[in-house]
Design an enzyme around this catalytic site. Structure first.
Site, PDB file in Angstrom:
ATOM      1  N   ARG A  72      39.354  30.154  35.134  1.00 50.49           N
ATOM      2  CA  ARG A  72      39.233  28.906  35.903  1.00 50.49           C
ATOM      3  C   ARG A  72      39.862  29.065  37.285  1.00 50.49           C
ATOM      4  O   ARG A  72      40.671  29.959  37.537  1.00 50.49           O
ATOM      5  CB  ARG A  72      39.932  27.758  35.164  1.00 50.49           C
ATOM      6  CG  ARG A  72      41.423  27.984  35.012  1.00 50.49           C
ATOM      7  CD  ARG A  72      42.161  26.730  34.582  1.00 50.49           C
ATOM      8  NE  ARG A  72      43.572  27.027  34.328  1.00 50.49           N
ATOM      9  CZ  ARG A  72      44.497  27.169  35.268  1.00 50.49           C
ATOM     10  NH1 ARG A  72      44.173  27.050  36.550  1.00 50.49           N
ATOM     11  NH2 ARG A  72      45.755  27.433  34.945  1.00 50.49           N
ATOM     12  N   GLY A  73      39.504  28.153  38.174  1.00 51.55           N
ATOM     13  CA  GLY A  73      40.187  28.087  39.447  1.00 51.55           C
ATOM     14  C   GLY A  73      41.561  27.467  39.281  1.00 51.55           C
ATOM     15  O   GLY A  73      41.921  26.979  38.213  1.00 51.55           O
ATOM     16  N   GLY A  74      42.328  27.491  40.346  1.00 47.17           N
ATOM     17  CA  GLY A  74      43.637  26.866  40.313  1.00 47.17           C
ATOM     18  C   GLY A  74      44.761  27.849  40.049  1.00 47.17           C
ATOM     19  O   GLY A  74      44.559  29.062  39.949  1.00 47.17           O
ATOM     20  N   ASN A  75      45.951  27.297  39.915  1.00 36.98           N
ATOM     21  CA  ASN A  75      47.176  28.066  39.782  1.00 36.98           C
ATOM     22  C   ASN A  75      47.611  28.061  38.320  1.00 36.98           C
ATOM     23  O   ASN A  75      46.781  28.107  37.418  1.00 36.98           O
ATOM     24  CB  ASN A  75      48.238  27.458  40.715  1.00 36.98           C
ATOM     25  CG  ASN A  75      49.365  28.403  41.054  1.00 36.98           C
ATOM     26  OD1 ASN A  75      50.271  28.586  40.266  1.00 36.98           O
ATOM     27  ND2 ASN A  75      49.317  29.006  42.240  1.00 36.98           N
ATOM     28  N   VAL A  76      48.884  27.984  38.083  1.00 41.37           N
ATOM     29  CA  VAL A  76      49.412  28.003  36.719  1.00 41.37           C
ATOM     30  C   VAL A  76      49.571  26.579  36.201  1.00 41.37           C
ATOM     31  O   VAL A  76      49.894  25.662  36.955  1.00 41.37           O
ATOM     32  CB  VAL A  76      50.769  28.742  36.673  1.00 41.37           C
ATOM     33  CG1 VAL A  76      51.816  28.024  37.517  1.00 41.37           C
ATOM     34  CG2 VAL A  76      51.265  28.901  35.244  1.00 41.37           C
ATOM     35  N   THR A  77      49.283  26.380  34.925  1.00 41.18           N
ATOM     36  CA  THR A  77      49.562  25.100  34.281  1.00 41.18           C
ATOM     37  C   THR A  77      49.878  25.365  32.826  1.00 41.18           C
ATOM     38  O   THR A  77      49.825  26.504  32.360  1.00 41.18           O
ATOM     39  CB  THR A  77      48.394  24.111  34.436  1.00 41.18           C
ATOM     40  OG1 THR A  77      48.850  22.789  34.099  1.00 41.18           O
ATOM     41  CG2 THR A  77      47.212  24.478  33.551  1.00 41.18           C
ATOM     42  N   GLY A 152      37.966  22.708  32.970  1.00 49.72           N
ATOM     43  CA  GLY A 152      37.917  21.287  33.292  1.00 49.72           C
ATOM     44  C   GLY A 152      39.251  20.663  33.594  1.00 49.72           C
ATOM     45  O   GLY A 152      39.880  20.970  34.600  1.00 49.72           O
ATOM     46  N   ALA A 154      43.140  18.852  32.180  1.00 46.43           N
ATOM     47  CA  ALA A 154      44.205  18.667  31.195  1.00 46.43           C
ATOM     48  C   ALA A 154      44.994  17.425  31.587  1.00 46.43           C
ATOM     49  O   ALA A 154      45.555  17.367  32.686  1.00 46.43           O
ATOM     50  CB  ALA A 154      45.112  19.889  31.153  1.00 46.43           C
ATOM     51  N   CYS A 170      50.731  23.257  38.471  1.00 45.52           N
ATOM     52  CA  CYS A 170      49.884  23.949  39.447  1.00 45.52           C
ATOM     53  C   CYS A 170      50.698  24.720  40.481  1.00 45.52           C
ATOM     54  O   CYS A 170      50.240  24.961  41.602  1.00 45.52           O
ATOM     55  CB  CYS A 170      48.930  22.970  40.127  1.00 45.52           C
ATOM     56  SG  CYS A 170      47.770  22.236  38.964  1.00 45.52           S
TER      57      CYS A 170
END
Length: 237
Positions: A72-77, A152, A154, A170
């Protein structure tokens, strides 16, 4: 559009199911919304975020947390029981506005669902996701292949957000996570109620206009999804 409740599913198992569903939608199958919870998991997106994961995280959690690298795109979660995970696997071919409009509408589904439970949420300019003031209640990270989405959102439901004490949402330093339980003045909804509300709001936004006369979808089971995938595989043969 079909909705499925996968209960509590591991991150890698959910990824495998998403890929199978994505192939089915790419072949002309119905759009599908997967709703679930993950066991304690830290996921690292394509925009990295590995630097935001403490090197001894698993020791801190006695080995009870998975660390995964995601497409997925984005950083850490992070993910955990008590967090609603929504994985829409839908075709964008007939939707106007492309990926940006899709992300906007996914956020809108969450905002409307939260309003049902007395939580006022909104977008925050320059920051993805859904916010209550300066507190983040939902994170987004998506991927698209051949016009069909996966991954998607969370959205935090329960009171316990202890994993966020170690992982910044994020990778945003100083940003506090929040949840429905922390923001609502009324009774905290259970996860089945949250899933049903999200499915309905998602349907109102994403269902083609000509299909809104159809009854609202109900959540089907994991076994129903497995049967659907098996039928699709037999049809391809």
């Amino acid at each position: 559009m079909l909705g499925f409740d996968l209960g509590r599913t591991g991150y890698e198992d959910a990824f495998t199911l998403q890929k199978q569903v994505q192939a089915m939608v790419q072949s002309g199958g119905d759009d599908i919304l997967l709703l679930l919870e993950h066991p304690p998991t830290v996921s690292i997106g394509k925009n990295s975020g590995a630097e935001n994961v403490p090197p001894h995280l698993q020791d801190m959690w006695n080995g009870h947390v998975d660390i995964v690298h995601s497409t997925r795109g984005g950083n850490v979660t992070c993910h955990f029981p008590g967090q609603l995970v929504a994985y829409p696997v839908i075709s964008l071919k007939k939707r106007s506005g492309g990926i940006r409009a899709y992300v906007h509408d996914l956020e809108e589904a969450a905002i409307r669902m939260l309003a049902r439970f007395g939580v006022t949420a909104a977008r925050r300019q320059g920051f993805p996701g859904v916010w209550t003031g300066e507190r983040k209640i939902a994170s987004l990270g998506i991927a698209v292949s051949r016009y069909v989405t996966m991954h998607g959102m969370a959205l935090n439901v329960a009171e316990d957000l202890s994993l966020f004490n170690i992982i910044s949402p994020c990778g945003l330093e100083g940003v506090a996570a929040t949840s429905i339980a922390r923001e609502t003045a009324g009774p905290v909804p259970d996860m089945p109620a949250v899933k049903t509300a999200f499915l309905e709001e998602f349907y109102h936004i994403f269902q083609p206009a000509g299909d809104h006369a159809q009854p609202l979808p109900t959540l089907r089971t994991t076994q129903d999804l497995m049967t659907l995938l098996q039928d699709a595989q037999r049809t391809e043969k």
